[in-house]
Design a protein around this motif. Sequence first.
Motif, PDB file in Angstrom:
ATOM      1  N   LYS A 112      21.170  -0.382   1.945  1.00 14.76           N
ATOM      2  CA  LYS A 112      21.662  -1.747   1.750  1.00 14.76           C
ATOM      3  C   LYS A 112      20.655  -2.605   1.000  1.00 14.76           C
ATOM      4  O   LYS A 112      21.034  -3.461   0.193  1.00 14.76           O
ATOM      5  CB  LYS A 112      21.997  -2.375   3.102  1.00 14.76           C
ATOM      6  CG  LYS A 112      23.332  -1.935   3.655  1.00 14.76           C
ATOM      7  CD  LYS A 112      23.811  -2.860   4.766  1.00 14.76           C
ATOM      8  CE  LYS A 112      25.240  -2.526   5.151  1.00 14.76           C
ATOM      9  NZ  LYS A 112      25.782  -3.471   6.156  1.00 14.76           N
ATOM     10  N   ARG A 113      19.382  -2.388   1.257  1.00 10.65           N
ATOM     11  CA  ARG A 113      18.359  -3.185   0.585  1.00 10.65           C
ATOM     12  C   ARG A 113      18.351  -2.884  -0.910  1.00 10.65           C
ATOM     13  O   ARG A 113      18.310  -3.800  -1.745  1.00 10.65           O
ATOM     14  CB  ARG A 113      16.984  -2.896   1.188  1.00 10.65           C
ATOM     15  CG  ARG A 113      15.879  -3.745   0.554  1.00 10.65           C
ATOM     16  CD  ARG A 113      14.550  -3.549   1.263  1.00 10.65           C
ATOM     17  NE  ARG A 113      13.561  -4.456   0.692  1.00 10.65           N
ATOM     18  CZ  ARG A 113      12.824  -4.185  -0.379  1.00 10.65           C
ATOM     19  NH1 ARG A 113      12.986  -3.028  -1.009  1.00 10.65           N
ATOM     20  NH2 ARG A 113      11.945  -5.067  -0.841  1.00 10.65           N
TER      21      ARG A 113
ATOM     22  N   PHE B  16      19.691  -4.452  -6.446  1.00 12.11           N
ATOM     23  CA  PHE B  16      20.348  -4.085  -7.695  1.00 12.11           C
ATOM     24  C   PHE B  16      21.416  -5.111  -8.056  1.00 12.11           C
ATOM     25  O   PHE B  16      21.544  -5.523  -9.221  1.00 12.11           O
ATOM     26  CB  PHE B  16      20.976  -2.697  -7.578  1.00 12.11           C
ATOM     27  CG  PHE B  16      21.833  -2.318  -8.758  1.00 12.11           C
ATOM     28  CD1 PHE B  16      21.254  -1.890  -9.939  1.00 12.11           C
ATOM     29  CD2 PHE B  16      23.228  -2.417  -8.688  1.00 12.11           C
ATOM     30  CE1 PHE B  16      22.038  -1.556 -11.039  1.00 12.11           C
ATOM     31  CE2 PHE B  16      24.013  -2.087  -9.786  1.00 12.11           C
ATOM     32  CZ  PHE B  16      23.419  -1.649 -10.963  1.00 12.11           C
ATOM     33  N   ALA B  17      22.193  -5.539  -7.053  1.00 11.19           N
ATOM     34  CA  ALA B  17      23.271  -6.504  -7.289  1.00 11.19           C
ATOM     35  C   ALA B  17      22.720  -7.837  -7.772  1.00 11.19           C
ATOM     36  O   ALA B  17      23.304  -8.481  -8.651  1.00 11.19           O
ATOM     37  CB  ALA B  17      24.093  -6.695  -6.015  1.00 11.19           C
ATOM     38  N   LEU B  18      21.585  -8.256  -7.231  1.00 10.66           N
ATOM     39  CA  LEU B  18      20.971  -9.520  -7.656  1.00 10.66           C
ATOM     40  C   LEU B  18      20.437  -9.412  -9.086  1.00 10.66           C
ATOM     41  O   LEU B  18      20.557 -10.341  -9.886  1.00 10.66           O
ATOM     42  CB  LEU B  18      19.857  -9.914  -6.694  1.00 10.66           C
ATOM     43  CG  LEU B  18      20.311 -10.417  -5.327  1.00 10.66           C
ATOM     44  CD1 LEU B  18      19.131 -10.490  -4.353  1.00 10.66           C
ATOM     45  CD2 LEU B  18      20.979 -11.779  -5.436  1.00 10.66           C
TER      46      LEU B  18
ATOM     47  N   LEU C 149      25.376  -7.253   2.633  1.00  9.80           N
ATOM     48  CA  LEU C 149      25.265  -8.143   3.798  1.00  9.80           C
ATOM     49  C   LEU C 149      24.946  -7.357   5.062  1.00  9.80           C
ATOM     50  O   LEU C 149      25.453  -6.260   5.279  1.00  9.80           O
ATOM     51  CB  LEU C 149      26.573  -8.912   4.008  1.00  9.80           C
ATOM     52  CG  LEU C 149      26.890 -10.017   2.994  1.00  9.80           C
ATOM     53  CD1 LEU C 149      28.274 -10.593   3.278  1.00  9.80           C
ATOM     54  CD2 LEU C 149      25.853 -11.127   3.073  1.00  9.80           C
ATOM     55  N   GLU C 150      24.107  -7.928   5.887  1.00  9.35           N
ATOM     56  CA  GLU C 150      23.771  -7.335   7.182  1.00  9.35           C
ATOM     57  C   GLU C 150      24.031  -8.371   8.278  1.00  9.35           C
ATOM     58  O   GLU C 150      23.688  -9.535   8.126  1.00  9.35           O
ATOM     59  CB  GLU C 150      22.304  -6.915   7.218  1.00  9.35           C
ATOM     60  CG  GLU C 150      21.953  -5.843   6.203  1.00  9.35           C
ATOM     61  CD  GLU C 150      20.489  -5.440   6.287  1.00  9.35           C
ATOM     62  OE1 GLU C 150      19.879  -5.675   7.349  1.00  9.35           O
ATOM     63  OE2 GLU C 150      19.960  -4.916   5.302  1.00  9.35           O
TER      64      GLU C 150
ATOM     65  N   ILE D 232      22.226 -16.272  -1.647  1.00  8.66           N
ATOM     66  CA  ILE D 232      21.311 -16.806  -0.631  1.00  8.66           C
ATOM     67  C   ILE D 232      21.417 -16.012   0.656  1.00  8.66           C
ATOM     68  O   ILE D 232      20.412 -15.638   1.266  1.00  8.66           O
ATOM     69  CB  ILE D 232      21.596 -18.300  -0.377  1.00  8.66           C
ATOM     70  CG1 ILE D 232      21.235 -19.130  -1.616  1.00  8.66           C
ATOM     71  CG2 ILE D 232      20.809 -18.803   0.831  1.00  8.66           C
ATOM     72  CD1 ILE D 232      21.688 -20.569  -1.545  1.00  8.66           C
ATOM     73  N   ILE D 233      22.662 -15.720   1.073  1.00 15.69           N
ATOM     74  CA  ILE D 233      22.868 -15.016   2.347  1.00 15.69           C
ATOM     75  C   ILE D 233      22.336 -13.587   2.288  1.00 15.69           C
ATOM     76  O   ILE D 233      21.656 -13.119   3.209  1.00 15.69           O
ATOM     77  CB  ILE D 233      24.362 -15.017   2.726  1.00 15.69           C
ATOM     78  CG1 ILE D 233      24.819 -16.451   3.034  1.00 15.69           C
ATOM     79  CG2 ILE D 233      24.596 -14.129   3.948  1.00 15.69           C
ATOM     80  CD1 ILE D 233      26.310 -16.570   3.303  1.00 15.69           C
ATOM     81  N   VAL D 234      22.617 -12.859   1.189  1.00 18.30           N
ATOM     82  CA  VAL D 234      22.164 -11.465   1.120  1.00 18.30           C
ATOM     83  C   VAL D 234      20.651 -11.373   0.951  1.00 18.30           C
ATOM     84  O   VAL D 234      20.061 -10.315   1.205  1.00 18.30           O
ATOM     85  CB  VAL D 234      22.846 -10.690  -0.035  1.00 18.30           C
ATOM     86  CG1 VAL D 234      24.342 -10.670   0.135  1.00 18.30           C
ATOM     87  CG2 VAL D 234      22.455 -11.254  -1.383  1.00 18.30           C
TER      88      VAL D 234
END
Length: 373
Positions: free
Chosen positions: A5-6, A11-13, A53-54, A92-94
């Motif tokens: 997930k990290r 990568f998504a950012l 998201l976690e 911000i949340i992720v």
Amino acid sequence: MKLNKRTLKLFALGLLAFLHTATRIYAISSSNVVMTIIQYFQYADYLLLLGGLEVKGYRAKELGLYALLGVVGVVLTFTSGEALFLCAILAIIVSKKENYEEICKVLLKGTTIAFALSVLLYILGVSNSGVSRRDAIALGFGHPNVCGSVITTMIFLYFSLSDKKYRKRQWIVLIAGILVNLFVLSSRTTAVLLVLLPIIKWLLPKILKKQNRIIKVIICLLPILIFTAVMYITINFDYTNPIHYELSQMLSGRPILNHYNYQQFGFKWLGRRIEIDYTALQGHNTIDCSYLSVLLQCGIIGTVVFLLGYMLTLYKSIEKKKYSILAVTILILLAGIMENSALEIVSGFPLIYLADLDGTYEFGRRRRKKNDS
């Protein structure tokens, strides 16, 4: 690299920064087909952000706040037709539990790759918007000011990687950025922002070390103060007032355009879709002001969240003595008077610092670091 997930959210950012910058390249933005393809990539990237998201380890209060912000973001996306607000909230949340400097690194990489692509396309003759005013070129972007904004964002990100004294390499990058903005892009606003960066960074520790509560309050209220000043001029602008006219000349006609668009669209609680007639006013019309853009598109509710987000970023930066973040945030807020950069999470990246990245504060309550004894 192990896919987890990290890795996924980093990568998504980075992809978010790349796509955001790529849409400003002339050859891409002038093609409806390519823009549509990129839009689908952006939708896919939002899904990747959601996948990062976690929910483990969060209190009910945190999850409730995130859910509320998510609902607000979705509603504003439908009312405004723009996903900027939702994208910022997701980013911000992720970023929760991540190191702020690490986030800045991936945003810098994504933006730099897109910038290099633009310059390459310009050299190849594929992306050339022509020569603008004052013989300026845009290096593959749609306008020299756009290119200047991208360069400024990259330098802001680079200088946010460390809060220590500037090294020789950083000074070289800064001076090069100023010279390119002045003599290649003829973009004076972004050049001034870069000149102010080391000055403000140097002044802040000296001003704040005196523990002057009034100064801290003024800095934290800066978003509201700027917003109030901008909206006062926007609403009360008088074409026959010589002071207003001179102010408009200083700001490249933005107060006139702001006043016109305010009269055309007005304000709503949840914003609206803005379709600008770009030739409506003296053959040219646009909204180059973060404060008016957020009020028109995201409404009063979105504006409150926008201002509160920047106020909390300033407050946390002061409390943690993160003067690089504080200096960059102040400059982004000032640039918001003449640009829409403060609205977008890539160019307005200090908002990510709200994600409690260093693990020492959580909703105003101090918690112990892992290495605390």
